[in-house]
Design an enzyme around this catalytic site. Structure first.
Site, PDB file in Angstrom:
ATOM      1  N   ASP A 123      -2.518  10.055  -9.838  1.00  0.00           N
ATOM      2  CA  ASP A 123      -2.470   9.004 -10.811  1.00  0.00           C
ATOM      3  C   ASP A 123      -1.088   8.624 -11.353  1.00  0.00           C
ATOM      4  O   ASP A 123      -0.750   7.467 -11.688  1.00  0.00           O
ATOM      5  CB  ASP A 123      -3.444   9.226 -11.960  1.00  0.00           C
ATOM      6  CG  ASP A 123      -4.918   9.148 -11.787  1.00  0.00           C
ATOM      7  OD1 ASP A 123      -5.284   8.482 -10.527  1.00  0.00           O
ATOM      8  OD2 ASP A 123      -5.777   9.661 -12.740  1.00  0.00           O
ATOM      9  N   ASP A 132       0.793  -1.326  -0.073  1.00  0.00           N
ATOM     10  CA  ASP A 132      -0.025   0.133  -0.038  1.00  0.00           C
ATOM     11  C   ASP A 132       0.909   1.320   0.132  1.00  0.00           C
ATOM     12  O   ASP A 132       1.932   1.162   0.712  1.00  0.00           O
ATOM     13  CB  ASP A 132      -0.878   0.049   1.356  1.00  0.00           C
ATOM     14  CG  ASP A 132      -1.500   1.398   1.351  1.00  0.00           C
ATOM     15  OD1 ASP A 132      -2.718   1.294   1.116  1.00  0.00           O
ATOM     16  OD2 ASP A 132      -1.246   2.246   1.823  1.00  0.00           O
ATOM     17  N   ILE A 133       0.588   2.220  -0.863  1.00  0.00           N
ATOM     18  CA  ILE A 133       1.046   3.507  -0.879  1.00  0.00           C
ATOM     19  C   ILE A 133       0.924   4.241   0.587  1.00  0.00           C
ATOM     20  O   ILE A 133      -0.319   4.598   0.780  1.00  0.00           O
ATOM     21  CB  ILE A 133       0.909   4.389  -1.929  1.00  0.00           C
ATOM     22  CG1 ILE A 133       0.836   3.618  -3.443  1.00  0.00           C
ATOM     23  CG2 ILE A 133       1.756   5.743  -2.027  1.00  0.00           C
ATOM     24  CD1 ILE A 133       0.727   4.412  -4.579  1.00  0.00           C
ATOM     25  N   GLU A 173      -4.929   2.397  -3.709  1.00  0.00           N
ATOM     26  CA  GLU A 173      -3.296   2.536  -3.570  1.00  0.00           C
ATOM     27  C   GLU A 173      -3.100   1.212  -3.236  1.00  0.00           C
ATOM     28  O   GLU A 173      -1.725   1.140  -2.910  1.00  0.00           O
ATOM     29  CB  GLU A 173      -3.033   3.529  -2.613  1.00  0.00           C
ATOM     30  CG  GLU A 173      -3.346   3.575  -1.239  1.00  0.00           C
ATOM     31  CD  GLU A 173      -4.564   4.035  -0.756  1.00  0.00           C
ATOM     32  OE1 GLU A 173      -4.732   4.724   0.391  1.00  0.00           O
ATOM     33  OE2 GLU A 173      -5.488   4.356  -1.514  1.00  0.00           O
ATOM     34  N   ASN A 181      -2.887  13.127  -2.879  1.00  0.00           N
ATOM     35  CA  ASN A 181      -3.994  13.420  -3.681  1.00  0.00           C
ATOM     36  C   ASN A 181      -4.581  14.876  -3.167  1.00  0.00           C
ATOM     37  O   ASN A 181      -4.897  15.767  -3.888  1.00  0.00           O
ATOM     38  CB  ASN A 181      -5.332  12.877  -3.671  1.00  0.00           C
ATOM     39  CG  ASN A 181      -5.038  11.402  -4.629  1.00  0.00           C
ATOM     40  OD1 ASN A 181      -4.558  11.643  -5.660  1.00  0.00           O
ATOM     41  ND2 ASN A 181      -5.581  10.289  -4.345  1.00  0.00           N
TER      42      ASN A 181
END
Length: 303
Positions: free
Chosen positions: A198, A181-182, A224, A189
């Site tokens: 993106d 996971d980021i 993500e 965002n």
């Protein structure tokens, strides 16, 4: 044919070579950059020729994330000093920010007197681009493609997980799952907008895919979150693969409006069990990923 004409002739040949080719002088200043180098790196000759190999362009690293261009570990330095051809497997940074696995072959250049005047480096993209393009076309046909990252989507991951679990039960063929996971993706965002978000997803997808073997199955699980199905590895080697992709993401970036944006990932890694379902396997990897988050993020937890 004049000397100048001969040089132009060979330059035209090199510009049409699929591999990347560039020349450096003894100060490691790039004096030539062919079309293959432009294709693999995203940098044009005009952006590179005249710079030094350490000038924040390719930023070579090894699989452990060690920076090579600003240190004695620079492969070109070793090749020139040894006076003989050498090879290495490293990662360069594409202009778009993601890491590209390459094989490099470097040889010294000599003048007629035998004195070394520089080096030539030939590098090959190891990310199986042709096979990847064929896979993308097939995924599009089956509606299994994530449109942002170019990876398979969650349905794609489900299909492969179901098949691997069946093979594990029937034949005992082992596999493992990475769930990553980021970190702080919502902050990206909120700060920079969804277009930049993106681009971050694309960079993470390409860097992690490039750090795995061609037959490992990497998918965007959603949001993500990503998964990777890793076959035939024990826990020690699984941790090594997970650590490598974590490192590659940490050393990747994108630039927007003069600002460099870095992200990291938190990874959970687990071996599949014969009594697992897709749900139990993914949940276990997800829980391990959250252990990485709680321990400070940008790390790997196995179990």
């Amino acid at each position: 044919m004049t000397v100048e004409g001969g040089a132009d002739f060979y330059r035209r040949i090199l510009d049409n070579v699929y591999d990347g080719v560039y020349l450096l002088d003894l100060d490691r200043r790039i004096t030539y950059w062919n079309g293959g180098a432009e294709r693999i790196t995203g940098y044009t000759a005009g952006e590179v020729v005249g710079t030094h190999c350490w000038d924040n362009v390719l930023m070579h690293i090894d699989g452990l994330g060690n920076r090579l261009c600003n240190s004695d570990a620079c492969p070109v330095v070793g090749f020139i000093e040894a006076g003989e051809p050498r090879e290495a497997e490293i990662y360069l940074r594409h202009k778009d920010g993601y890491r590209v696995p390459i094989s490099i072959r470097t040889a010294p250049l000599f003048e007629d007197s035998g004195r070394i005047t520089g080096a030539v480096e030939v590098f090959t993209d190891n990310s199986s681009g042709v096979a990847a393009q064929q896979q993308i076309k097939e995924l599009e046909r089956l509606a299994l493609l994530d449109p942002i990252t170019g990876l398979g989507n969650r349905r794609h991951a489900d299909i492969h997980l179901r098949a691997r679990l069946d093979q594990l039960v029937r034949y005992g063929w082992p596999f493992s799952l990475l769930y990553y996971d980021i970190d702080f993706f919502k902050r990206v965002n909120d700060t920079y907008g969804h277009d930049v978000g993106d681009e971050v997803l694309k960079v993470v997808a390409r860097s992690t895919k490039g750090g795995m073997r061609s037959f490992d199955v990497v998918s965007r699980w959603g949001g993500e979150e990503f998964t990777a199905i890793i076959e035939y590895v024990d826990e020690k080697h699984l941790g090594g693969i997970a650590e490598k992709i974590r490192t590659l993401v940490e050393h990747s970036s994108i630039r927007r409006d003069g600002e460099t944006i870095h992200v990291t990932i938190s990874v959970g890694a687990t071996e599949a069990r014969s009594d697992d379902s897709i749900e139990t396997l993914v949940n276990r990897a997800d829980e391990l990923m959250y252990e990485s988050k709680e321990a400070g993020r940008n790390r790997v937890t196995t179990g």
